[in-house]
Design an enzyme around this catalytic site. Sequence first.
Site, PDB file in Angstrom:
ATOM      1  CD  GLU A   1      -2.808  -0.818   2.582  1.00 61.70           C
ATOM      2  OE1 GLU A   1      -2.341  -0.097   3.502  1.00 61.70           O
ATOM      3  OE2 GLU A   1      -3.877  -1.410   2.658  1.00 61.70           O
TER       4      GLU A   1
ATOM      5  NE  ARG B   1      -9.022  -9.860  16.156  1.00 57.29           N
ATOM      6  CZ  ARG B   1      -8.517  -8.712  16.572  1.00 57.29           C
ATOM      7  NH1 ARG B   1      -9.135  -8.043  17.540  1.00 57.29           N
ATOM      8  NH2 ARG B   1      -7.434  -8.192  16.036  1.00 57.29           N
TER       9      ARG B   1
END
Length: 669
Positions: free
Chosen positions: A200, A292
């Site tokens: 990135e 999560r």
Amino acid sequence: MFDKILIANRGEIACRVLRTARRLGVRTVAVYSDADAGAQHVAQADEAYRIGPAPARQSYLDADAILEAARRSGARAVHPGYGFLSENAAFAEACAAAGLVFIGPPAAAIRAMGSKSAAKRLMGEAGVPLVPGYHGEDQAPDRLAREAARIGWPVLVKASAGGGGKGMRAVSDAAAFQDALAGAKREALASFGDDRVLLERYLTRPRHVEIQVFADGHGHAVHLFERDCSIQRRHQKVLEEAPAPGLGPALREAMGRAALAAARAVGYVGAGTVEFLLDADGRFYFMEMNTRLQVEHPVTELVTGQDLVEWQLRVAAGEPLPLGQDELALNGHAIEARVYAEDPSREFLPSIGRLTHLRRPPEGPHVRVDTGVREGDEVTIHYDPMIAKLVVWDSDRAGAVRRLRAALAEYQVVGVTTNLSFLGAIAAHPAYAAAELDTGFIERHRAGLLGDAAPATDTVLALACLDVLLRRASAAAEAARASHDPHSPWHRTDGWRLNLDDHHAVTFVDGGRHVRVVAHYRPQGLLLELPGGEVEVRGERSGEDDLVADVGGARIRATVVRSGDELVVMTHGRGHRLALHDPDQAAERDVAGGSLTAPMPGKVIAVLVEPGSAVKKGAPLLILEAMKMEHTVTSPRDGRVAEVHFAAGALVSEGAQLLALEPEPESAA
């Protein structure tokens, strides 16, 4: 609602789930490794089952052992916490196959977001903004190097699987790329069993802002606003807060919409977090989705008034979301500080040892402490070194920052090195108070946050000397009471000498220096000869480790914890370690003899030199892995490797001699 659940985790998250389950009348089952047999989560659960030896791969990552514990206990559901198997799609599927409810998202959603590369492609299709990068399957080093050059420097190399800053390297130019790529891949393989990476563009001063999302099995989805997690070291979060400072309603709404679009794109159910990078120009980019509950979820709970673990249990039991989007609102400001057993002055290396003294700030409406350890517990090499999450709340950010400073000043830990002083320095920094936040905050202000270890002040030395003499007097009084002659002058500890001034001399070792403090006994107390001059001191111990003293007219409350010849003096939120110098037992360590020792317990994963190798100062010699992080041991000077004491794969203890260096032989004239 379930009648019994198993928590497939340890530490503070296991204790957190236990508290909510108990409040809801749900029975709990804990699992534990050999290292955790006496842990707090084991003691608090209704039942507990051993699942293997200390290493995580043989216990908390052993899905079969956890499922067998669930079968034996009769649990109906499994809460994975965070870390370990919480984002493991195969484990979620195994739970379903065993007739257990996995308290988390569907396996398909975990799998979709488990690969950062695949997740980026999916998010692009869903219209979620992405940082320019490369997320392809071709992992050939040459291809990755070409893609990095196309993206433009600096570039961020990230492990495609997992998170927590592991397998991540920022690269500033082409010359450093291949070494950084190799290190990221090696660390990713060790942490996640998958060495694939993505690339990135590295944004130079972004903020890390994430959105808490929740969805149920009835087609409803909401976001519970945002958290700012920009204060990071080594790509791992240190302080988190909610709401994000300076985030206006329009931007908050736009980021919330994007996060919900991301969740809907994968058919999400349960608690999740969509993480974004927010640039200085107000543009935001999808980074990843954690499938999560997050470590930092308490700040969201405090500003929304919701128990996110309860939401998890209700959604997993088939109930709809407790509230709709219009019913959710922000109230006040919350900040979480992660208290770690680590040494900020040594590149945040984990600190291993027993918690010989542990005192938390009092909890109440403004202060919350989530922890999984107690005084006497050990921080081991096997697991994350987090001691606790200290969370504060107030009606606005300025008040929350003040609460954080005060609570950190009251937190006391002895037995391991901690980041408490470092956290206090951040909380007290003017730039933090002004909410000048971005992911480079710590590096930019590093000198002011870390600095060199300051020598003990006269006040610290005075308190240490007073404590030593008061303990001696107490021991002498006890001995006198037990003797046949309690009035013997040999029991006196007031420095009495026939025809001489009554005094004692106490020598402390403070870092590399020896400091001699002479205490003259006076009717009103002590007159101490300190490096900065003479000071009158008096006081008394108010408990096993507490001291109330008057030092030069200033009344001070302190805690002095003694272990053998070591003392830790804690006052004003700071701790200073000293040692009593006993010339009969002192032995100087030769640190100039050419040996290099392990800075912490760990596993040797690569030896980069061999006997006879010529090395320059700063050259990498050996790579250690501990707590899933790599630590490179470098040469302290020019020289030649004389011996290598460990091979790759060897386990070493802290202080073990890894290599020996000798001076480079001079060339013949």
